[in-house]
Design a protein around this motif. Structure first.
Motif, PDB file in Angstrom:
ATOM      1  N   VAL A  57       0.853  -1.181   0.000  1.00 59.87           N
ATOM      2  CA  VAL A  57       0.000   0.000   0.000  1.00 59.87           C
ATOM      3  C   VAL A  57       0.890   1.232   0.000  1.00 59.87           C
ATOM      4  CG1 VAL A  57      -1.939  -1.118   1.151  1.00 59.87           C
ATOM      5  CG2 VAL A  57      -0.202   0.030   2.535  1.00 59.87           C
ATOM      6  N   TRP A  58       0.415   2.271  -0.690  1.00 58.13           N
ATOM      7  CA  TRP A  58       1.082   3.564  -0.655  1.00 58.13           C
ATOM      8  C   TRP A  58       0.424   4.340   0.477  1.00 58.13           C
ATOM      9  CZ3 TRP A  58       5.223   5.746  -0.773  1.00 58.13           C
ATOM     10  CH2 TRP A  58       5.441   7.097  -1.086  1.00 58.13           C
ATOM     11  N   LEU A  59       1.128   4.440   1.598  1.00 55.97           N
ATOM     12  CA  LEU A  59       0.534   4.880   2.850  1.00 55.97           C
ATOM     13  C   LEU A  59       0.037   6.308   2.785  1.00 55.97           C
ATOM     14  CD1 LEU A  59      -0.027   3.974   5.752  1.00 55.97           C
ATOM     15  CD2 LEU A  59       2.247   4.815   6.365  1.00 55.97           C
ATOM     16  N   SER A  60       0.752   7.161   2.063  1.00 52.22           N
ATOM     17  CA  SER A  60       0.365   8.570   1.978  1.00 52.22           C
ATOM     18  C   SER A  60       1.080   9.212   0.804  1.00 52.22           C
ATOM     19  CB  SER A  60       0.747   9.308   3.266  1.00 52.22           C
ATOM     20  OG  SER A  60       0.443  10.688   3.158  1.00 52.22           O
ATOM     21  N   ASP A  61       0.434  10.200   0.181  1.00 49.11           N
ATOM     22  CA  ASP A  61       1.107  10.993  -0.840  1.00 49.11           C
ATOM     23  C   ASP A  61       2.136  11.940  -0.238  1.00 49.11           C
ATOM     24  OD1 ASP A  61      -0.007   9.917  -3.104  1.00 49.11           O
ATOM     25  OD2 ASP A  61      -1.545  11.452  -3.345  1.00 49.11           O
ATOM     26  N   SER A  62       2.144  12.067   1.085  1.00 45.58           N
ATOM     27  CA  SER A  62       3.140  12.911   1.732  1.00 45.58           C
ATOM     28  C   SER A  62       4.466  12.177   1.827  1.00 45.58           C
ATOM     29  CB  SER A  62       2.695  13.310   3.138  1.00 45.58           C
ATOM     30  OG  SER A  62       3.732  14.025   3.787  1.00 45.58           O
ATOM     31  N   ASN A  63       5.506  12.747   1.208  1.00 46.51           N
ATOM     32  CA  ASN A  63       6.866  12.257   1.400  1.00 46.51           C
ATOM     33  C   ASN A  63       7.622  13.110   2.420  1.00 46.51           C
ATOM     34  OD1 ASN A  63       7.175   9.921  -0.190  1.00 46.51           O
ATOM     35  ND2 ASN A  63       7.154  11.161  -2.049  1.00 46.51           N
ATOM     36  N   ASP A  64       6.892  13.925   3.171  1.00 44.11           N
ATOM     37  CA  ASP A  64       7.488  14.701   4.255  1.00 44.11           C
ATOM     38  C   ASP A  64       7.817  13.736   5.393  1.00 44.11           C
ATOM     39  OD1 ASP A  64       7.469  16.129   6.855  1.00 44.11           O
ATOM     40  OD2 ASP A  64       7.100  17.887   5.625  1.00 44.11           O
ATOM     41  N   ALA A  65       9.096  13.595   5.716  1.00 43.74           N
ATOM     42  CA  ALA A  65       9.516  12.577   6.679  1.00 43.74           C
ATOM     43  C   ALA A  65       8.950  12.830   8.071  1.00 43.74           C
ATOM     44  CB  ALA A  65      11.042  12.501   6.737  1.00 43.74           C
ATOM     45  N   LEU A  66       8.762  14.086   8.458  1.00 41.52           N
ATOM     46  CA  LEU A  66       8.177  14.358   9.775  1.00 41.52           C
ATOM     47  C   LEU A  66       6.726  13.896   9.827  1.00 41.52           C
ATOM     48  CD1 LEU A  66       9.562  17.907  10.656  1.00 41.52           C
ATOM     49  CD2 LEU A  66      10.225  15.705  11.654  1.00 41.52           C
ATOM     50  N   GLU A  67       5.959  14.199   8.786  1.00 44.08           N
ATOM     51  CA  GLU A  67       4.577  13.736   8.745  1.00 44.08           C
ATOM     52  C   GLU A  67       4.520  12.215   8.648  1.00 44.08           C
ATOM     53  OE1 GLU A  67       2.912  15.864   5.480  1.00 44.08           O
ATOM     54  OE2 GLU A  67       2.612  17.696   6.644  1.00 44.08           O
TER      55      GLU A  67
END
Length: 691
Positions: A491-501
C-alpha cells in the motif's frame, strides 16, 4: 435450553450462548479461559437483573440485535420487502457446523423465508478473530443495514480510539469517552478513504502502547463502511461494522465483509502485532522476497516523460541502491496533464515512439524490475473511451467532477472486460513485474457492487499474471484495508513524502499494518506537499522503517547526500530479511516530541529502535526511553547504528555515544535507554541483540 460455543486459543476466548434457540450472544470475551471452564454456567452468570422502569427481560445484545426483541439500540439488521414493508424477523437456531477452527451457526425465520448465517473463525497462530454475517432470503428484499457479527465491549473499557485524517495526513487517531448514545461513522465516499479508516479500539485511560486492555476491530472492506459504537441506556456497549448506508441493492443474498477483531491484555501493541502478523502471514500473498528497494519517478518528472531523462534517472537510482523502477502517470494516451486520457491505456507514441521497450530494456540491464502506473477505475471526458462509451460512467451526468475525472461503473461486466483486455495487453507486450494501481477521487454514488466489481477485476488479473505485484494507492492512503490487501502486496501509505509527517502516519498505521506492505519513500529535499526542506538522513531513516523506496529526482543529490542515502539503503538491505517479518512495537515515549518504535525479530533475538526527535523537547535532557517485549533475565547488547550523526552540541559522554551498552531486559524495560542529545528533525537508530 442453553447452547454454548467457544472459540479459544492460548491468548483469548470468545464464548457464545443461545438462550431458548435465539440468536447467540457473547457472554465472555477476554483472556484465555482454562480448559474445562463450564460454559453453561458462564452463560447463566451473564444474565442481568431487571428492575423498575424496565421491560420484563433484557433484550439480547446478540450477534445481530433484533428489533423483534425490543432491542433499545442500533439493530444488526434493517430490511424491507419489495413493497417497502418493514421486516422484523425472529430468528431461531437451525444448525451448527465446525471444521478445524471455523464455526458456522445458522438461524432461520421460516415465516419470512429468511436465513441468517454467522461464519466465525479464531486463527490460533495469529489470535485474530474473523467474523462474517450472511443473509439469504426466499424473496427479493431490500437490506438497508447488515452488520458483521456484533460484539460487546465491557464497562471497564470506557474509551475508544477511532481513526480519521485527510490527504497527506492519514491514520489520525482520537481518544473519545464512551457516553450514552451512539457514536456513528458513515463513510459514503465509496472507498476506504483517508478520513475513515475502518478501525476502532475500545480501551480505557490506563491503556498505553505496552500496558492495559484493548479490544481492537477492523472491517476488511474497500468500499464505504458504517460503524456504530454505542452505549445503551442500561449501560451495555456494542460495536457494529457493516457496509455504508444505502450501498446494498435489492436481492436474495447479502453478506457483510469480514470483521477482524482481537482482545489484548498487553496494551495496544498486543492487538497491533496480531493484525500485523495476520495480514503478513494469512492475507497477503505473492509478495517479492526479499522486498526490493523501490524507485518511483512521479516527483521527479510528473507528466514530462523524456526517454533520455528517464534513463539517466534509472541509472542514478540504481547506483544509489534501487532494485525496482516504477513509471508513474503520463505514459499513455495523450496524457500531458490530469485532464485527459484516463481510460486510453495505450502507450503514447509521441513520448515513446518505439514503445516502452527501450526504457524497460535499460531498466532491466541495470538489474531492476520494471513497474507501471494505472488508474483503471477512472475516465476523463477528454478520452477515446469516454467518447465511445459515455454510458459506462457511474452516477448522473451532472455530477461534480473530481480531479478532472469521472468513475467507471465497475459493476458492468463489459467495463471489466475492457479494462482487463487493455491492462493485460500492456503486461503481455512488456516485461512488467509491478503495477501501481491508483484511485484518485471519491465516488459520486455509494454502491457495494462497485467494490465487488473491482475485486473481480483484480482477482482475474492476479490469476492471469500471478507474478505481477500490485500496489494499492488512492491519492496515497485512501484505500488501505484487509479486503484490498487480499488482492495486492503493498500500500502507498500517503502521498506525503514529508519525513516528519510520515513518522506520525507510519506510527499510527502500525496499529494494523506490518512493514512488509507499507511503502515509504525518500522524498525530494524540498517536500512537494508540505514545502519543508528536510535533511537526507531524516528522510532516509524514515523510509528505512518500512518497505523502503525513493521518490525524487536522484540527480539533485550532492555527493554527501548520495553517500548518506547509499549508507542507509545498504543498512536496510542488510536487515530487511528479518525486519520485513518483525513486529512493530510502538514505544511509550515520555517525551511527546519523540516518536519511537521498536522492531522486534520473529525469534526475538534482535531488534531495532527508531527514535525520531520531531521537534524541540520541552526539557533540555533526553528522557530515558523504555523498551518492550524483551526477555527480563536475558542480556542485550545495544549500539547506535548512526552514532556519527551526534551534533557538536552533544558535549557529554553518554555510554551509547562511544560504544555499545550491555544490560538486562529488566533494566531496558524498567529504566530504559539514555540517548545522546540531538537536534530536532533527526532520528536515532539503535540495534540490539540478545546475548
Amino acid at each position: 435450553m442453553i447452547r454454548t460455543w467457544c472459540l479459544n486459543d492460548a491468548h483469548q476466548s470468545l464464548v457464545l450462548a443461545s438462550f431458548g434457540g435465539g440468536l447467540p450472544e457473547v457472554v465472555y470475551w477476554g483472556a484465555a479461559l482454562p480448559a474445562g471452564e463450564p460454559l453453561e454456567i458462564l452463560a447463566e452468570a451473564s444474565v442481568a437483573d431487571v428492575t423498575g422502569g424496565m421491560i420484563d427481560r433484557n433484550a439480547p445484545l446478540s450477534l445481530c440485535p433484533e428489533a423483534s426483541n425490543t432491542f433499545p439500540g442500533q439493530t444488526g439488521l434493517s430490511a424491507r420487502t419489495r413493497d417497502g414493508s418493514v421486516l422484523a424477523p425472529v430468528f431461531r437456531f437451525e444448525s451448527e457446523a465446525t471444521s478445524g477452527h471455523d464455526l458456522t451457526l445458522t438461524f432461520t425465520d421460516k415465516d419470512l423465508g429468511l436465513t441468517l448465517i454467522f461464519d466465525l473463525t479464531l486463527t490460533p497462530d495469529t489470535s485474530l478473530l474473523k467474523l462474517q454475517t450472511r443473509l439469504e432470503s426466499a424473496d427479493v428484499i431490500q437490506v438497508d443495514w447488515l452488520a458483521a457479527p456484533v460484539l460487546p465491549v465491557p464497562a471497564h473499557t470506557d474509551e475508544m480510539i477511532e481513526f480519521s485524517g485527510r490527504w497527506c495526513a492519514e491514520f489520525l487517531t482520537r481518544r473519545l469517552a464512551f457516553a450514552p448514545g451512539a457514536r456513528l461513522r458513515d463513510n459514503r465516499t465509496g472507498r476506504t478513504d483517508h478520513a475513515h479508516f475502518p478501525g476502532l479500539i475500545a480501551c480505557n485511560g490506563r491503556t498505553s502502547n505496552t500496558q492495559g486492555e484493548a479490544f481492537a476491530f477492523h472491517y476488511g472492506w474497500s468500499g464505504g463502511h458504517r460503524s456504530v459504537a454505542e452505549e445503551l441506556a442500561d449501560g451495555r456497549r456494542q460495536v457494529q461494522f457493516g457496509h455504508a448506508s444505502g450501498s446494498l441493492a435489492a436481492g436474495r443474498h447479502f453478506a457483510s465483509a469480514p470483521l477482524y477483531a482481537t482482545w489484548s491484555g498487553s496494551g495496544l501493541n498486543g492487538a497491533a502485532v496480531r493484525f500485523q502478523r495476520h495480514l503478513r502471514e494469512r492475507i497477503v500473498t505473492g509478495a517479492r522476497s526479499p522486498r526490493p528497494v523501490h524507485y518511483n519517478c512521479w516527483e521527479a518528472v510528473y507528466f514530462d516523460h523524456k526517454l533520455d531523462d528517464l534513463k539517466a534517472i534509472v541509472t542514478r537510482a540504481a547506483d544509489l541502491g534501487a532494485e525496482r523502477f516504477v513509471l508513474d502517470d503520463g505514459w499513455f494516451g495523450r496524457r500531458d496533464d490530469d485532464t485527459t486520457s484516463l481510460g486510453d491505456w495505450i502507450v503514447d507514441a509521441r513520448k515513446y515512439p518505439d514503445g516502452l521497450s527501450p526504457l524497460i530494456d535499460h531498466v532491466r540491464s541495470l538489474g531492476l524490475e520494471f513497474g507501471i502506473w494505472f488508474e483503471p477505475e477512472m475516465v476523463n471526458e477528454d478520452s477515446d473511451l469516454y467518447r465511445a462509451h459515455p454510458d459506462w460512467v457511474l452516477g448522473p451526468a451532472d455530477q461534480i467532477r473530481g480531479r478532472q475525472q469521472l468513475v467507471l461503473d465497475m459493476a458492468r461486466e463489459d467495463v471489466r472486460d475492457y479494462l482487463f483486455d487493455h491492462i493485460a495487453a500492456v503486461l503481455w507486450d512488456n516485461a512488467i513485474g509491478y503495477i501501481k494501481w491508483d484511485h484518485n477521487r471519491v465516488l459520486p454514488v455509494v454502491e457495494a457492487a462497485q467494490t465487488e466489481g473491482l475485486y473481480a477485476l483484480l482477482d482475474r488479473l492476479r490469476e492471469a499474471f500471478p507474478d505481477v505485484e500490485i500496489e494499492s494507492c488512492s491519492s496515497g492512503g485512501g484505500r488501505i484495508d484487509f479486503g484490498i490487501l487480499e488482492r495486492t502486496q503493498r500500500v502507498w501509505l500517503s502521498d506525503s513524502n514529508d519525513a516528519l509527517e510520515r513518522q506520525r502516519i507510519q506510527h499510527d498505521a502500525a496499529l494494523f499494518l506490518p512493514s512488509s506492505v507499507t511503502g515509504s519513500h525518500v522524498g525530494p529535499r524540498h517536500c512537494h506537499t508540505s514545502g519543508r526542506t528536510l535533511d537526507i538522513a531524516l528522510r532516509a531513516w524514515t523510509a528505512a522503517q518500512r518497505h523502503m523506496g525513493f521518490e525524487m529526482d536522484p540527480r539533485e543529490l550532492g555527493d554527501d547526500e548520495a553517500a548518506t542515502l547509499r549508507k542507509v539503503t545498504d543498512w536496510w538491505k542488510n536487515n530487511r530479511d528479518w525486519m520485513m517479518h518483525a513486529d512493530i512495537l510502538r514505544l511509550d515515549s515520555p517525551d511527546p516530541a519523540v516518536i519511537a518504535e521498536q522492531q522486534l525479530a520473529e525469534d526475538r533475538t534482535r531488534f531495532t529502535v527508531f527514535a525520531a526527535q520531531t521537534r524541540t523537547s520541552d526539557q533540555i535532557l533526553p528522557r530515558a526511553l523504555r523498551l518492550t517485549g524483551l526477555d527480563l533475565s536475558a542480556t542485550y547488547r545495544i549500539a547506535l547504528a548512526n552514532r556519527d550523526d551526534a551534533p557538536r552540541l552533544s558535549r557529554g559522554a553518554p555510554l551509547l555515544k562511544d560504544g555499545p551498552l550491555e544490560a538486562s531486559g529488566q533494566y531496558l524495560m524498567s529504566h530504559g535507554l539514555t540517548l545522546p542529545w540531538r537536534f530536532p528533525e533527526t532520528v536515532w537508530v539503535l540495534e540490539g541483540r540478545k546475548l
